[in-house]
Design a protein around this motif. Structure first.
Motif, PDB file in Angstrom:
ATOM      1  N   GLY A 144       0.668  -1.026   0.273  1.00 52.95           N
ATOM      2  CA  GLY A 144       0.379   0.077   0.112  1.00 52.95           C
ATOM      3  C   GLY A 144       0.808   1.513  -0.010  1.00 52.95           C
ATOM      4  N   TRP A 145       2.404   1.540   0.201  1.00 50.57           N
ATOM      5  CA  TRP A 145       3.005   1.908   0.094  1.00 50.57           C
ATOM      6  C   TRP A 145       3.588   2.343  -1.177  1.00 50.57           C
ATOM      7  N   ALA A 149       3.166   7.760  -2.465  1.00 49.92           N
ATOM      8  CA  ALA A 149       2.414   7.844  -0.757  1.00 49.92           C
ATOM      9  C   ALA A 149       3.524   8.936   0.237  1.00 49.92           C
ATOM     10  N   SER A 254       0.072  -3.250   6.223  1.00 49.71           N
ATOM     11  CA  SER A 254      -0.149  -3.060   4.915  1.00 49.71           C
ATOM     12  C   SER A 254      -1.251  -1.510   5.927  1.00 49.71           C
ATOM     13  N   ASN A 256      -2.695   2.683   3.734  1.00 42.44           N
ATOM     14  CA  ASN A 256      -4.139   3.034   2.726  1.00 42.44           C
ATOM     15  C   ASN A 256      -3.528   4.156   3.119  1.00 42.44           C
ATOM     16  N   ALA A 258      -4.813   6.916   1.367  1.00 42.99           N
ATOM     17  CA  ALA A 258      -6.039   7.544   0.981  1.00 42.99           C
ATOM     18  C   ALA A 258      -6.451   8.038   2.518  1.00 42.99           C
ATOM     19  N   ASP A 259      -7.107   6.618   2.682  1.00 42.05           N
ATOM     20  CA  ASP A 259      -8.351   7.151   3.925  1.00 42.05           C
ATOM     21  C   ASP A 259      -6.848   7.054   5.271  1.00 42.05           C
ATOM     22  N   THR A 261      -5.364   4.451   7.077  1.00 40.60           N
ATOM     23  CA  THR A 261      -5.579   3.224   7.888  1.00 40.60           C
ATOM     24  C   THR A 261      -4.240   2.838   7.507  1.00 40.60           C
ATOM     25  N   ASP A 263      -3.348  -1.623   8.519  1.00 36.33           N
ATOM     26  CA  ASP A 263      -3.941  -2.524   9.121  1.00 36.33           C
ATOM     27  C   ASP A 263      -3.106  -3.377   9.881  1.00 36.33           C
ATOM     28  N   VAL A 268      -7.700  -2.950  11.786  1.00 38.72           N
ATOM     29  CA  VAL A 268      -7.677  -1.110  10.963  1.00 38.72           C
ATOM     30  C   VAL A 268      -7.635  -0.527  11.896  1.00 38.72           C
ATOM     31  N   GLN A 270      -6.816   3.698  12.888  1.00 40.98           N
ATOM     32  CA  GLN A 270      -7.341   4.521  11.981  1.00 40.98           C
ATOM     33  C   GLN A 270      -6.540   5.765  12.126  1.00 40.98           C
TER      34      GLN A 270
END
Length: 420
Positions: A144-145, A149, A254, A256, A258-259, A261, A263, A268, A270
């Motif tokens: 995810g990175w 990013a 992993s 994300n 965009a949001d 987060t 994992d 997950v 935030q």
């Protein structure tokens, strides 16, 4: 042609140092080209130039005009340093030592022709090439990175704008927010670095956002100075810092961007700020030169020459050399050994037996400094530790303050040693 010869077949390191080098026809002074102007490259350039009395033509290739040290950059995050305190120019190396400082990117190495190709189109010839390119990141090591990013989830493991960005994000956290660090697997630049960073961010949050939390997702079972950091976090930042190691999913992470987060083994989180420090490898030019094993550049411990080519040397973070950690002090120490060997090979001057040293200081809170270090010598084909030391838990405040002050003196000394 970037690269013609990928395998070195020939004499031992000792033989390569036995006599002055016979230079290619068509030029006078022997030519040393150094790629990378950090603790390894700048030190090597300065020592070769100052000790050769003009007998060697030294070119230093470094794209940035101001070098920001990674070491001590965490203190900027804690508010103990300004970014200007970490910036150093190459002016003295050029004006006082006669080094040809070229601000450009090295994008190719032709080992047969003995040339370095620059992004601007120039081709720079060498008799000896020293690579000190630092680190690059292993693509895909944190799902995810990637570098696209890095503005959302900065790595801040190359000092400068990324460090400033990370601090701005920390200062902008919502009240009671969550800071997450994705820590790197071994080996990586500055083993205590991620944990000093946690300390400095905790120091800042304690003052500006005391209900904020810090979470570390860590793929390693243990890390440098672990007992010292964890004692310090408990003493100074009780309840703020939590670490999840591999036994609890810290190795299965992993992100994300965009949001925002993270994992961690299916759980997950935030986050408000995410600091992703990916797995690392030697800077790209070492791979282009064909002197790496895929990640790092194996070197001979007597002089830091690569096992792939006796006329190419690799210093600091990029080298696979044995027991020494990847640190600014290590690079500076290796550079002096390398400079002595290169000068001897090119001019016939005396080459002294290789000896190395390293100390890594870390600041946990105001005047609470700790350190770890060792001395090293070549043995069994690697740079081997001959004995070390580390701060102890439970030390009194006066000793911890003295350790921090020692680190300040070291910083002034090493940057003078690098840049003159």
């Amino acid at each position: 042609m970037i690269l013609n010869r990928r395998i070195f077949l020939g004499a031992s390191v000792a033989a390569s140092l036995a006599a002055p080098m016979v230079r290619a026809a068509g030029h006078g002074k022997p030519r040393v080209v150094i790629v990378g102007g950090g603790a390894g490259g700048a030190t090597a350039a300065r020592y070769i130039a100052k000790d050769s009395d003009g007998e060697i033509d030294v070119t230093l290739i470094e794209p940035t005009r101001t070098y920001y040290t990674c070491f001590f950059s965490n203190l900027y995050l804690g508010g103990f340093k300004q970014m200007s305190d970490l910036g150093h120019s190459y002016g003295t190396l050029a004006s006082e030592y006669g080094i040809n400082v070229v601000h450009d990117y090295a994008i190719g190495v032709d080992r047969d022709a003995k040339t370095v190709t620059l992004a601007g189109g120039a081709s720079v010839p060498y008799d000896k090439l020293i690579l000190s390119p630092g680190i690059d990141f292993v693509e895909g090591s944190v799902p995810g990175w990637d570098l696209s990013a890095q503005n959302a989830m900065p790595h801040a493991y190359k000092a400068g704008s990324q460090t400033e960005l990370l601090k701005a994000q920390v200062m902008g956290m919502r009240e009671g927010g969550l800071f997450v660090m994705v820590a790197p697997p071994n080996p990586y630049r500055c083993p205590p670095g991620p944990y000093e960073r946690i300390s400095m961010i905790a120091y800042t949050l304690k003052q500006t956002n005391p209900t904020a939390k810090i979470l570390i997702a860590d793929p390693k079972e243990s890390y440098s100075k672990q007992a010292l950091f964890e004692e310090g976090w408990q003493n100074h930042y009780g309840g703020m810092v939590e670490r999840i190691g591999p036994d609890f999913g810290g190795g299965n992470v992993s992100v994300n961007a965009a949001d925002m987060t993270v994992d961690i083994d299916g759980s997950v989180e935030q986050a408000d700020v995410v600091n992703v420090i990916p797995a690392q490898k030697a800077g790209r030019i070492a791979e282009i030169a064909g002197v790496t094993d895929g990640n790092w550049a194996p070197v001979n411990p007597e002089d830091m020459s690569t096992k792939a080519d006796p006329d190419i040397y690799v210093l600091g973070d990029a080298a696979a050399q044995g027991d020494m950690p990847k640190s600014g002090f290590s690079a500076n120490s290796q550079a002096k050994v390398c400079a002595n060997a290169v000068r001897g090979a090119l001019t016939g001057s005396r080459v002294f037996p290789a000896k190395f040293s390293n100390t890594c200081w870390s600041l946990i809170s105001e005047n609470d400094g700790v350190k770890v270090g060792a001395n090293y010598e070549p043995a069994d084909g690697k740079i081997a530790s001959t004995g070390g030391f580390v701060s102890q838990t439970g030390e009194d405040a006066a000793l911890r303050k003295a350790t921090y002050e020692e680190s300040e003196g070291w910083y002034a000394g090493i940057t003078s040693d690098m840049f003159g």
